[in-house]
Enzyme design. Structure first.
Site, short mmCIF file in Angstrom:
data_model
loop_
_atom_site.label_atom_id
_atom_site.label_comp_id
_atom_site.label_asym_id
_atom_site.label_seq_id
_atom_site.Cartn_x
_atom_site.Cartn_y
_atom_site.Cartn_z
N HIS A 1 -10.79 -2.31 14.65
CA HIS A 1 -10.78 -3.77 14.73
C HIS A 1 -12.16 -4.34 15.00
O HIS A 1 -12.45 -5.47 14.62
CB HIS A 1 -9.73 -4.24 15.74
CG HIS A 1 -8.35 -4.11 15.17
ND1 HIS A 1 -7.60 -2.99 15.32
CD2 HIS A 1 -7.66 -4.95 14.36
CE1 HIS A 1 -6.46 -3.15 14.67
NE2 HIS A 1 -6.47 -4.32 14.06
N GLU B 1 3.52 -1.04 7.74
CA GLU B 1 2.33 -0.30 8.14
C GLU B 1 2.66 1.02 8.82
O GLU B 1 1.79 1.71 9.32
CB GLU B 1 1.41 -1.16 9.01
CG GLU B 1 2.08 -1.95 10.09
CD GLU B 1 1.14 -2.95 10.78
OE1 GLU B 1 -0.07 -2.93 10.54
OE2 GLU B 1 1.65 -3.74 11.57
N ASN C 1 -4.36 -0.67 6.64
CA ASN C 1 -5.20 -0.02 7.67
C ASN C 1 -4.35 0.92 8.51
O ASN C 1 -4.71 2.07 8.76
CB ASN C 1 -5.83 -1.07 8.59
CG ASN C 1 -6.59 -2.11 7.82
OD1 ASN C 1 -7.05 -1.83 6.71
ND2 ASN C 1 -6.73 -3.30 8.37
N ASP C 2 -3.22 0.41 8.97
CA ASP C 2 -2.35 1.25 9.78
C ASP C 2 -1.52 2.20 8.92
O ASP C 2 -1.23 3.32 9.34
CB ASP C 2 -1.43 0.39 10.66
CG ASP C 2 -2.15 -0.07 11.90
OD1 ASP C 2 -2.82 0.77 12.53
OD2 ASP C 2 -2.07 -1.26 12.24
N CYS D 1 -2.51 -6.95 3.17
CA CYS D 1 -3.43 -7.68 4.05
C CYS D 1 -4.35 -6.74 4.81
O CYS D 1 -5.13 -7.17 5.65
CB CYS D 1 -2.67 -8.58 5.01
SG CYS D 1 -1.60 -7.67 6.14
#
Ligand code: PEP
Ligand code: MG
Length: 595
Positions: free
Chosen positions: A214, A462, A485-486, A533
């Site tokens: 992050h 995710e 991302n996850d 996203c």
């Protein structure tokens, strides 16, 4: 001597400037430039705070002696002597004066910068006793900073951040205010990064962190060159060294020779030209060659990011990471009205375009309170935070807090188009509990007679378990948003914030691609909305593949929108289906995509 340090490229572009080393624990002091006529005030502020601390220490010493001289621990009184000596130390004083007078740093910044310089000198000492005095120095400087916090700067508010510097490095600037500054730190947590959003820094380098940590994400949203995972950078660089940050290659160059400076100066100018060229696409609709309309949305962290997102060409907000409203508040969570006001600001900032607000996603590498002190975080899992009480799990464990947020979002929905997005769902039981809390939140507003609006309800995909149980998600939700991302982190068991395994974090792993493709296909088949996203959406190397998989909605950092739009304008979505089909069955998807 010129040398380079390799890390991970997280935010594009080249920055050339002087190093500002900051210890992670001292991020929360303000960093801004003062005007020449304010120098005396700032020097005075430090002097008064220092005198106040000396006064405190003397008082403490007297109280110890006063009680009963023989009971007073000798070590403690000696320590207080040491603290006073350290405070009066000439190197500290001269340094602080230098940073204020010659560099025009505000008082707190000058103090922490000089602390960093002196700390390093302590680190290099042979004598163990002297080396250990570093901790004492840190303590007394903390005391001074605390006193200064109570005495606000006469300077009303820091000036706005300076723009990216371009093309002036053949002749390195010498005027203090013109020298771009590069922040070098061992680690920066997302809340710290957020604070630097309105700061003077032209580039960032951190020792730790992964590409989709992050911290890296916030750096990207600031659209300034950044490198993370540079391992020993903060130890090898000295305060004030000239630094080049190559955010495209993930390299930092220390003390660059004139030839290297010239080369990077050229690259920097090329980057500026490319940006100018892309700016011409601002008002061009994102439509593929075969007429497919593509929605390019923005990811934002704060309501104030909405207006710039709109200006960057976003046609809505696809992900408002609401957790940033909850961070760095010493555990005091924002109440319903505060949150409502923030969401309304975002909605109004988008001037009628949709805003997707994701409910709070703290935990893992996003602690509520910074500086690695995770113990102060409510409900934070310490053993394996990425697998622990994070995101919706935390919300469901704290239903009153969750409903406060839901009520604030529902009320904000009366002001414009709002989508409600739930992070990290993995199972039907969690979905049902979430919907129950939403019903209760609505009922609470009804009881109060408060106005609220309709929201479209979305779930993030995710966790692999979610991607493999799509029917249940499609039953309850209006749209899905793939958090790559996850999804990559959890599919490949790679901590996204850990630079030591960053080489294994692979968006093109066949397993990851299958999960993404299946999610897109299932949503399209049922006419449900679907977006990506995660960082993949803003990666121009992935645009063609995602279009080929049938994706029509991408949400990313505003700074990436025009580059992705350029890819869209050059793409033929129908033809790309064939490419996506080939990549999905390839042994080496990266090679197939590069083609
Ligand atoms: C993701 O996981 O891809 C995502 C968008 O959420 P975050 O990066 O905030 O975890
Ligand atoms: Mg996520």
């Amino acid at each position: 001597m010129t040398f380079s340090i390799h890390g991970l490229a997280v935010s594009r572009g080249i920055a050339i400037g002087r190093a500002v080393l900051v210890a992670s624990s001292r991020m929360d002091v303000a960093h801004y430039f003062i005007k020449t006529e304010q120098i005396d005030d700032e020097l005075l502020r430090v002097r008064h705070a220092k005198d106040a601390v000396v006064g405190e220490l003397i008082k403490l010493q007297h109280s110890l002696v006063g009680k009963d001289a023989k009971d007073a621990p000798a070590e403690l009184t000696a320590l207080l002597d040491v603290h006073q000596m350290l405070l009066q130390d000439q190197t500290l004083q001269d340094g602080v004066t230098h940073w204020i007078k010659d560099r025009l740093y505000n008082a707190e910044w000058a103090l922490t910068t000089q602390l960093e310089v002196v700390s390093r000198q302590f680190d290099e000492m042979e004598d163990e006793y002297l080396r250990e005095r570093k901790a004492d120095l840190e303590q007394v400087v903390e005391r001074v900073l605390r006193v200064m916090k109570g005495v606000a700067s006469p300077i009303a508010s820091p000036p706005p951040p300076r723009k990216r510097q371009g093309g002036q490095q053949d002749l390195l600037p010498t005027d203090a205010q013109d020298v771009p500054l590069i922040l070098i730190a061992h680690d920066l947590n997302p809340a710290d990064m957020l604070q630097f959003k309105t700061s003077v820094f032209a580039g960032f380098v951190t020792d730790v962190g992964g590409k989709t940590s992050h911290t890296a994400i916030v750096a990207r949203s600031m659209d300034i060159p950044a490198v993370v995972g540079a391992r020993t950078a903060s130890q090898l660089v000295r305060q004030d060294d000239w630094i080049i940050v190559d955010g495209d290659a993930g390299i930092m160059v220390v003390d660059p020779s004139p030839i290297i400076l010239a080369e990077y100066g050229f690259k920097q100018r090329q980057g500026e030209l490319e940006r100018e060229r892309l700016a011409r696409l601002l008002h061009t609709p994102a439509v593929t060659l075969d007429g497919q309309k593509i929605e390019l949305l923005a990811n934002i962290e704060m309501p104030e990011d909405a207006a710039p997102a709109l200006a960057a060409g976003a046609v809505g907000v696809g992900l408002f990471r609401s957790e940033f409203l909850f961070m760095g508040r010493a555990g005091k969570l924002p109440n319903e009205d505060e949150q409502y006001a923030a969401y309304v600001r975002a909605v109004e900032g988008m001037q009628g375009l949709p805003v997707t607000i994701r409910t709070v996603d703290v935990g893992a590498d996003k602690p509520l309170d910074g500086h690695g002190d995770k113990s102060s975080d409510k409900g934070h899992s310490h053993i394996n935070p990425a697998l622990g009480l994070r995101a919706i799990r935390w919300s469901l464990a704290e239903p009153a807090m969750f409903r406060t947020q839901l009520r604030a979002i529902l009320r904000a929905a009366a002001h414009g188009q709002v989508n409600l997005l739930i992070p990290m769902l993995s199972a039907a039981s969690e979905i049902r509990q979430t919907l129950r809390q939403l019903d209760l939140a609505r009922a609470e507003l009804d009881n109060r007679g408060a106005a609220y609006g309709n929201v479209r309800l979305g779930a993030m995909i995710e966790i692999p378990a979610a991607a493999l149980s799509l029917p249940v998600f499609l039953k309850y939700f209006d749209f899905l948003s793939i958090g790559t991302n996850d999804l990559i982190q959890y599919t490949l068991a790679i901590d996204r914030a850990d630079e030591t395994v960053a080489h294994l974090y692979d968006p093109l792993h066949p397993a990851v691609l299958q999960l993404i493709a299946q999610t897109i296909a299932a949503c399209n088949a049922q006419g449900k909305g679907v977006s990506v996203c995660g960082e993949m959406a803003g990666d121009t190397g992935m645009t063609r593949l995602l279009l080929g998989m049938g994706l029509r909605t991408f949400s990313m950092h505003p700074a990436q929108i025009l580059a992705v739009k350029q890819e869209v304008l050059r793409a033929d979505a129908a033809k790309l289906q064939t490419l996506a089909g080939r990549v999905l069955v390839a042994d080496d998807p990266a090679a197939e995509l590069a083609g």
